[in-house]
Design a protein around this motif. Sequence first.
Motif, PDB file in Angstrom:
ATOM      1  N   UNK A  97       0.842  -1.200   0.000  1.00 56.00           N
ATOM      2  CA  UNK A  97       0.000   0.000   0.000  1.00 56.00           C
ATOM      3  C   UNK A  97       0.879   1.252   0.000  1.00 56.00           C
ATOM      4  N   UNK A  98       0.307   2.405  -0.352  1.00 58.57           N
ATOM      5  CA  UNK A  98       1.109   3.630  -0.441  1.00 58.57           C
ATOM      6  C   UNK A  98       1.835   4.016   0.841  1.00 58.57           C
ATOM      7  N   UNK A  99       1.236   3.729   1.992  1.00 64.87           N
ATOM      8  CA  UNK A  99       1.864   4.172   3.243  1.00 64.87           C
ATOM      9  C   UNK A  99       3.232   3.562   3.462  1.00 64.87           C
ATOM     10  N   UNK A 100       3.500   2.426   2.823  1.00 69.60           N
ATOM     11  CA  UNK A 100       4.803   1.783   3.008  1.00 69.60           C
ATOM     12  C   UNK A 100       5.840   2.278   2.005  1.00 69.60           C
ATOM     13  N   UNK A 101       5.405   3.100   1.072  1.00 71.61           N
ATOM     14  CA  UNK A 101       6.314   3.759   0.133  1.00 71.61           C
ATOM     15  C   UNK A 101       6.578   5.211   0.495  1.00 71.61           C
ATOM     16  N   UNK A 102       5.610   5.860   1.162  1.00 69.58           N
ATOM     17  CA  UNK A 102       5.679   7.307   1.320  1.00 69.58           C
ATOM     18  C   UNK A 102       5.659   7.788   2.766  1.00 69.58           C
ATOM     19  N   UNK A 103       5.410   6.907   3.725  1.00 72.59           N
ATOM     20  CA  UNK A 103       5.444   7.279   5.133  1.00 72.59           C
ATOM     21  C   UNK A 103       6.516   6.462   5.839  1.00 72.59           C
ATOM     22  N   UNK A 104       6.951   6.963   6.978  1.00 70.42           N
ATOM     23  CA  UNK A 104       7.868   6.217   7.839  1.00 70.42           C
ATOM     24  C   UNK A 104       7.346   6.267   9.267  1.00 70.42           C
ATOM     25  N   UNK A 105       8.019   5.527  10.154  1.00 71.92           N
ATOM     26  CA  UNK A 105       7.620   5.522  11.562  1.00 71.92           C
ATOM     27  C   UNK A 105       7.671   6.927  12.158  1.00 71.92           C
ATOM     28  N   UNK A 106       8.516   7.795  11.605  1.00 70.92           N
ATOM     29  CA  UNK A 106       8.587   9.160  12.122  1.00 70.92           C
ATOM     30  C   UNK A 106       7.300   9.937  11.899  1.00 70.92           C
ATOM     31  N   UNK A 161      -1.505   6.324  12.241  1.00 69.65           N
ATOM     32  CA  UNK A 161      -1.530   4.989  12.851  1.00 69.65           C
ATOM     33  C   UNK A 161      -2.291   4.025  11.947  1.00 69.65           C
ATOM     34  N   UNK A 162      -1.601   2.982  11.541  1.00 67.90           N
ATOM     35  CA  UNK A 162      -2.191   1.889  10.777  1.00 67.90           C
ATOM     36  C   UNK A 162      -1.395   0.640  11.121  1.00 67.90           C
ATOM     37  N   UNK A 163      -1.928  -0.507  10.753  1.00 65.43           N
ATOM     38  CA  UNK A 163      -1.251  -1.758  11.090  1.00 65.43           C
ATOM     39  C   UNK A 163      -1.178  -2.668   9.873  1.00 65.43           C
ATOM     40  N   UNK A 164       0.042  -3.156   9.586  1.00 64.96           N
ATOM     41  CA  UNK A 164       1.304  -2.847  10.222  1.00 64.96           C
ATOM     42  C   UNK A 164       1.658  -1.366  10.048  1.00 64.96           C
ATOM     43  N   UNK A 165       2.521  -0.836  10.924  1.00 63.06           N
ATOM     44  CA  UNK A 165       2.892   0.569  10.807  1.00 63.06           C
ATOM     45  C   UNK A 165       3.938   0.784   9.713  1.00 63.06           C
ATOM     46  N   UNK A 166       4.075   2.016   9.237  1.00 60.48           N
ATOM     47  CA  UNK A 166       5.183   2.319   8.324  1.00 60.48           C
ATOM     48  C   UNK A 166       6.519   2.042   9.009  1.00 60.48           C
ATOM     49  N   UNK A 205      11.091   2.249   8.362  1.00 58.64           N
ATOM     50  CA  UNK A 205      12.059   3.336   8.182  1.00 58.64           C
ATOM     51  C   UNK A 205      12.274   3.636   6.702  1.00 58.64           C
ATOM     52  N   UNK A 206      13.062   4.662   6.429  1.00 62.60           N
ATOM     53  CA  UNK A 206      13.270   5.122   5.057  1.00 62.60           C
ATOM     54  C   UNK A 206      13.894   4.036   4.187  1.00 62.60           C
ATOM     55  N   UNK A 207      14.860   3.317   4.723  1.00 59.55           N
ATOM     56  CA  UNK A 207      15.529   2.278   3.936  1.00 59.55           C
ATOM     57  C   UNK A 207      14.547   1.188   3.525  1.00 59.55           C
ATOM     58  N   UNK A 208      13.569   0.932   4.367  1.00 61.24           N
ATOM     59  CA  UNK A 208      12.592  -0.109   4.062  1.00 61.24           C
ATOM     60  C   UNK A 208      11.719   0.244   2.869  1.00 61.24           C
ATOM     61  N   UNK A 209      11.538   1.545   2.608  1.00 61.72           N
ATOM     62  CA  UNK A 209      10.738   1.952   1.457  1.00 61.72           C
ATOM     63  C   UNK A 209      11.329   1.390   0.159  1.00 61.72           C
ATOM     64  N   UNK A 210      12.652   1.352   0.064  1.00 55.34           N
ATOM     65  CA  UNK A 210      13.281   0.836  -1.147  1.00 55.34           C
ATOM     66  C   UNK A 210      13.008  -0.658  -1.327  1.00 55.34           C
ATOM     67  N   UNK A 240      -8.225  15.107   6.927  1.00 53.47           N
ATOM     68  CA  UNK A 240      -6.787  15.207   6.672  1.00 53.47           C
ATOM     69  C   UNK A 240      -6.400  14.181   5.620  1.00 53.47           C
ATOM     70  N   UNK A 241      -5.223  14.358   5.049  1.00 51.06           N
ATOM     71  CA  UNK A 241      -4.557  13.328   4.266  1.00 51.06           C
ATOM     72  C   UNK A 241      -3.135  13.202   4.783  1.00 51.06           C
ATOM     73  N   UNK A 242      -2.623  11.998   4.942  1.00 50.49           N
ATOM     74  CA  UNK A 242      -1.238  11.851   5.416  1.00 50.49           C
ATOM     75  C   UNK A 242      -0.213  12.338   4.400  1.00 50.49           C
ATOM     76  N   UNK A 243      -0.664  12.629   3.181  1.00 56.11           N
ATOM     77  CA  UNK A 243       0.257  13.058   2.117  1.00 56.11           C
ATOM     78  C   UNK A 243       0.150  14.560   1.854  1.00 56.11           C
ATOM     79  N   UNK A 244      -0.408  15.289   2.809  1.00 58.81           N
ATOM     80  CA  UNK A 244      -0.578  16.731   2.671  1.00 58.81           C
ATOM     81  C   UNK A 244       0.740  17.407   2.291  1.00 58.81           C
ATOM     82  N   UNK A 245       0.684  18.244   1.241  1.00 59.54           N
ATOM     83  CA  UNK A 245       1.854  19.037   0.845  1.00 59.54           C
ATOM     84  C   UNK A 245       2.785  18.356  -0.129  1.00 59.54           C
ATOM     85  N   UNK A 246       2.602  17.052  -0.381  1.00 61.55           N
ATOM     86  CA  UNK A 246       3.455  16.387  -1.373  1.00 61.55           C
ATOM     87  C   UNK A 246       3.163  16.952  -2.757  1.00 61.55           C
TER      88      UNK A 246
END
Length: 475
Positions: A268-277, A291-296, A298-303, A423-429
């Motif tokens: 899903x998109x959250x695992x490409x564009x969000x991180x735990x931060x 907050x979603x499960x599984x959670x996003x 780290x950045x390296x995991x996106x790759x 809201x959208x978690x991708x606000x401002x992208x």
Amino acid sequence: MSESGFDLVVRNARVATASDCFDADIAVRNGRIVSLGSGLASGRREIDAAGRVVTPGGVDAHCHLDQPMAPPLRMADDFESGTRSAACGGTTTVIPFAAQAKGQSLRAAVADYHHRAEGKAHVDYAFHLIVSDPTPEVLENELPALIAEGYTSFKVYMTYDDLKLDDGQILDVLSVAREHGALAMIHAENADCIEWLTKRLEAAGRTAPRFHAHSRPMLVEREATHRAIALSELVDVPILIVHVSGREAVEQIRWARAHGLQVHAETCPQYLFLTAEDLGIDDSYKGARCICSPPPRDKANQQVIWDGLNDGLFTVFSSDHAPFRYDAPEGKKPGGEEVAFRHIPNGIPGLETRLALLYSEGVLGGRITLEKFVELTSTNPAKAYGLHPRKGTIAPGADADLVIWNEGEYAIDNDRLHHAVDYTPYQGMTLRAWPGMTLIGGDVVWDGQNFYPRQGRGRFLQCGRPTLRPMRSRP
């Protein structure tokens, strides 16, 4: 009607399918594609795509709309607002979930969900089932009968107290899937590990939203994924592991594939564009929005997730749209209070942004091909859930569900979106593309600026057997 008998001709399209890209005109009659070619006769209506990319309408095969919740919780999107949002984002078919509550008849859950959808949908829709109480009546009568009636996929959970099944129950449900040709979807996280970690975090006073990620490290997904694979191997039935987030689960799926097991995967998109931060770097409550499960991760995991999309590990790319308002007593602040992470409803909105995110950063970002984009977002979901070739392709006989893409700068702003979430978690992208036009059955429902309602015209679709290409058999 035109002399040709075409209701619509889309001219000068750069047609993209899961296998090819080519230049063609697209002719439509009675809501279906009837011809592809050059210099087709005129239609009663004409649209000039002007060389722009035209893809099949998106099939979002994992989204939650108006799903029954325990008070005070309530999802922000019903079938009207959710399918409006889908259409404006290029998605023309959605498959949400008819969720059985423990103690409830599965057929009663389906009847209730039909009531929630009736007369509201702007796009076509089918239902997955959620099996949370596999009684003998469900296993022997209700589930087989519903599969025969066109509800050919269902989801089981390994976590959440009100939904989870134990391994024996999962084996029982997988056995029904094997006997009756259904596709089982599995939410793979180890519930006991999550509960143990959550209690320890609470005892230490670590209850802010950011600690949600600490309660669900990658190993709880890894272990459950490994177990789900073993259970499917024991029954000898294909499964689809949903919303895969992390490297460790990916490694388990790669192992299964290498051993010839029929294990499909979704991300899903959250695992490409969000991180735990995004869940917070301090104890601010704002992280509750992500907050979603599984959670996003780290950045390296996106790759790792991008690599899996590109090389075929992932079968489908879905939104897992689970819409809760942030600043609302029925949403992320239950009862109007900022609560511990355990009590924050899981899920983020994403129906409208799913396609544009992947097209912009995947195709135009050089990470995946256009054909792979179509495969992941439309063709494979349609095949996985028995809707292909009516859905998921541009070919004679298919429904005339089309997206004409505009390429150019597009800033995501929740005020411009069409869901009922605040809201959208991708606000401002800033993206490089957005659907410039969405057609459903040859009718324009989104023209890049305006939405043209077709409330109640969305049709319920009975699903056939999955038609995904089989993986190689076991050695």
